[in-house]
Design an enzyme around this catalytic site. Structure first.
Site, PDB file in Angstrom:
ATOM      1  CG  HIS A  95       1.726 -39.295  13.336  1.00 26.75           C
ATOM      2  ND1 HIS A  95       1.836 -40.597  13.778  1.00 26.75           N
ATOM      3  CD2 HIS A  95       0.667 -39.264  12.490  1.00 26.75           C
ATOM      4  CE1 HIS A  95       0.884 -41.337  13.199  1.00 26.75           C
ATOM      5  NE2 HIS A  95       0.160 -40.546  12.414  1.00 26.75           N
ATOM      6  N   GLY A 101      -5.066  -4.710   5.380  1.00 25.04           N
ATOM      7  CA  GLY A 101      -4.211  -5.694   4.720  1.00 25.04           C
ATOM      8  C   GLY A 101      -4.667  -7.124   4.875  1.00 25.04           C
ATOM      9  NE  ARG A 102      -6.234  -7.600  11.118  1.00 25.24           N
ATOM     10  CZ  ARG A 102      -5.738  -6.392  11.365  1.00 25.24           C
ATOM     11  NH1 ARG A 102      -4.677  -5.978  10.706  1.00 25.24           N
ATOM     12  NH2 ARG A 102      -6.303  -5.595  12.253  1.00 25.24           N
ATOM     13  CE  LYS A 115      -3.885   0.092   2.276  1.00 28.53           C
ATOM     14  NZ  LYS A 115      -4.920   0.147   3.342  1.00 28.53           N
ATOM     15  CD  GLU A 152       9.724  -6.497   6.473  1.00 23.86           C
ATOM     16  OE1 GLU A 152       9.703  -6.789   7.681  1.00 23.86           O
ATOM     17  OE2 GLU A 152       9.116  -5.496   6.011  1.00 23.86           O
ATOM     18  CE  LYS A 164       5.274  -2.648   9.251  1.00 23.34           C
ATOM     19  NZ  LYS A 164       4.184  -2.102   8.412  1.00 23.34           N
ATOM     20  CD  GLU A 203      -1.503  -7.478  11.506  1.00 25.29           C
ATOM     21  OE1 GLU A 203      -0.286  -7.762  11.495  1.00 25.29           O
ATOM     22  OE2 GLU A 203      -2.124  -7.164  10.479  1.00 25.29           O
TER      23      GLU A 203
END
Length: 526
Positions: A379, A262-263, A201, A207, A490, A348
């Site tokens: 397992h 975002g999510r 955005k 990153e 950040k 979040e």
């Protein structure tokens, strides 16, 4: 609106919860006491079923939980979201991800239709070869560079729906700033036939920007011309100027709006890699499935509302049974990434300790969500679920039909494993001669059953969990749509990067951080 603590509904639930903490309580006895418990405690919407019968619910529990939902004005909050109210209170924004999958929203939000049409044009060009790289070759691989909501949702959907791919074009995802992630993705690709999608955005996420710059360098080392960038990069961003300066043609920029977090954004242009994999028809089916669940959430009575019931159960265990986590176990290898996607959506959104009014929350809020695909989990961590001391409710997700294989027997075994685990968690086992074999049981679980995994059904499943999260935020009176805690890390990373780049650490950093930076300098010098 206040939080739920100390209210009459809360006090009634607190008193009621003691019934299920008595040493003689057995979850399986509830089935013997109630004929047709499955029918009364399961909800279907089309071919999605929620079985919540294996929970701590007697005839009085659900009415008390629904009373809490009414006290917290859940119905009014649902209406407010669909109406477009500014329910993201700390940022003064609406949360209109539901509009992205609502065909009726075209008049109110023509930009949604425009974006879908623009996505379709790009998808068609890539599929039919009209979009060509700088040498005139067709695109064979698409690499999405993003992080968080710009990565987890699309990556999960593409992995889940790989068998519905409408093209031979391969879709890859890069998120981690660790150079190994990008390098391992690119090592078998050709610059001439690779298209990159930069999903950010702000177009400044560390990153994403660093990976984008590295990808551009990889391209230009072969292309030898900056003009090649425009043939191999598109972007989804609000920062058009930065994207153009990067070298992306303005006509290949897709919008992101501040009313989509975002999510919750895979339904927007962030879903472009999904659309490339499935084709626009497949992407629209994903939207349609989500819209179907939206309509259920919007119109169903609270007592028959799948996200509401699921949220109330999570609240029940978090507040009154000290549940610190919930395991989500999809019995489908295609849904292996689903728990990771759900972690961001849930944690979040609900990882908050102050109310929408800025007051300290007196109760617990969102727990840890974790899990893997079944039957692998049986397992590894299922031993703790069965015999450990932690109280961990479980969401099982199962598919009746498998689109990837005609091996009916293996699919039956997979379903048998899923159903047997929920049964074992409930029933337990007593071994009077060998105490180490005792399994206490009494562990609650839900089972979500889908007829099959396809774009439409997956859309419903994702919308189900989105709305569950929203209901929980309403009950706790917190904002599900901000994430201020993410910003602190950040900001500090920039300060620490600067300190690591200098000869000595900054003196205003704590002794531990300074010591770690000194050790980095020492080992690098060797």
């Amino acid at each position: 609106m206040e939080g739920p603590g100390d209210s009459s509904a809360w006090k009634a639930l607190l008193e009621h919860s003691e019934l299920f903490k008595h040493k003689d309580f057995r979850l399986n006895k509830l089935f013997r006491a109630e004929d047709g418990r499955f029918e009364s405690k399961s909800i279907s919407h089309e071919n999605l079923l929620l079985d919540y019968s294996k929970n701590y619910l007697n005839q009085d529990t659900l009415p008390l939980l629904l009373g809490l939902a009414r006290q917290q004005h859940v119905s009014e909050a649902i209406d407010a979201m669909f109406r477009g109210d500014k329910i993201n209170t700390t940022e003064g924004r609406a949360a209109l991800h539901v509009a992205l999958r609502d065909p009726a929203s075209a008049d109110a939000h023509p930009e949604i239709t425009d974006t879908l049409n623009k996505m379709e044009a790009l998808v068609d060009d890539v599929h039919n070869g009209a979009w060509q790289g700088y040498t005139g070759e067709f695109i064979t691989d698409v690499v999405n560079i993003g992080i968080g909501g710009s990565d987890l949702g699309p990556a999960m959907v593409c992995d889940a729906l790989g068998s519905f791919a409408s093209t031979a074009i391969r879709v890859h995802f890069v998120s981690n700033i660790d150079p190994a992630h990008l390098q391992n993705t690119l090592k078998n690709l050709k610059p001439e036939t690779t298209l990159f999608i930069i999903a950010s955005k702000s177009f400044s996420t560390l990153e994403t920007l660093k990976n984008a710059e590295s990808a551009r360098l990889w391209l230009l080392q072969k292309a030898q011309s900056p003009a090649a960038t425009a043939r191999h990069f598109v972007a989804i961003t609000s920062n058009l100027q930065a994207a153009v300066q990067f070298g992306i043609d303005e006509k290949n920029l897709f919008p992101l709006w501040d009313w989509v977090g975002g999510r919750f954004s895979l339904w927007s242009a962030i879903g472009l890699p999904i659309a490339i994999l499935l084709g626009m028809d497949g992407f629209r089916q994903l939207l349609a499935g989500a819209n179907s669940l939206d309509e259920h959430f919007r119109s169903a009575e609270l007592s028959e509302n799948m996200p509401v019931i699921s949220a109330l159960l999570s609240f029940w265990y978090r507040e009154f049974f000290d549940a610190h986590s919930t395991a989500t176990v999809p019995y489908s290898q295609r849904l292996n990434l689903f728990p990771s996607y759900l972690q961001q959506l849930y944690m979040e959104s609900l990882g908050k300790s102050v109310s929408v009014r800025g007051e300290k929350i007196k109760s617990n809020t969102g727990e840890i969500v974790w899990g893997t695909a079944g039957s692998n989990g049986q397992h590894s961590y299922f031993q703790l679920l069965h015999q450990g001391t932690e109280f961990v409710p479980v969401d099982f997700i199962a598919l009746v039909n498998n689109n990837d294989s005609d091996d009916i027997e293996c699919q039956q075994y997979l379903l048998a494993n899923c159903f047997s685990q929920s049964l074992a968690l409930m029933e337990g086992k007593t071994d009077k001669e060998f105490v180490h074999k005792n399994v206490r049981g009494n562990k609650p679980s839900n089972t979500l059953l889908l007829s099959e995994l396809n774009p439409y059904n997956l859309g419903k499943l994702l919308a189900f969990y989105e709305h569950k999260v929203y209901v929980l935020s309403v009950i706790w009176n917190i904002n599900a749509f901000d994430q201020w805690g993410v910003e602190l890390g950040k900001n500090l990373s920039g300060q620490i990067f600067a300190a690591m780049s200098g000869p000595t650490p900054e003196s205003n950093l704590d002794d531990s951080t300074q010591g770690l930076i000194r050790k980095v300098h020492e080992w690098k010098s060797k």
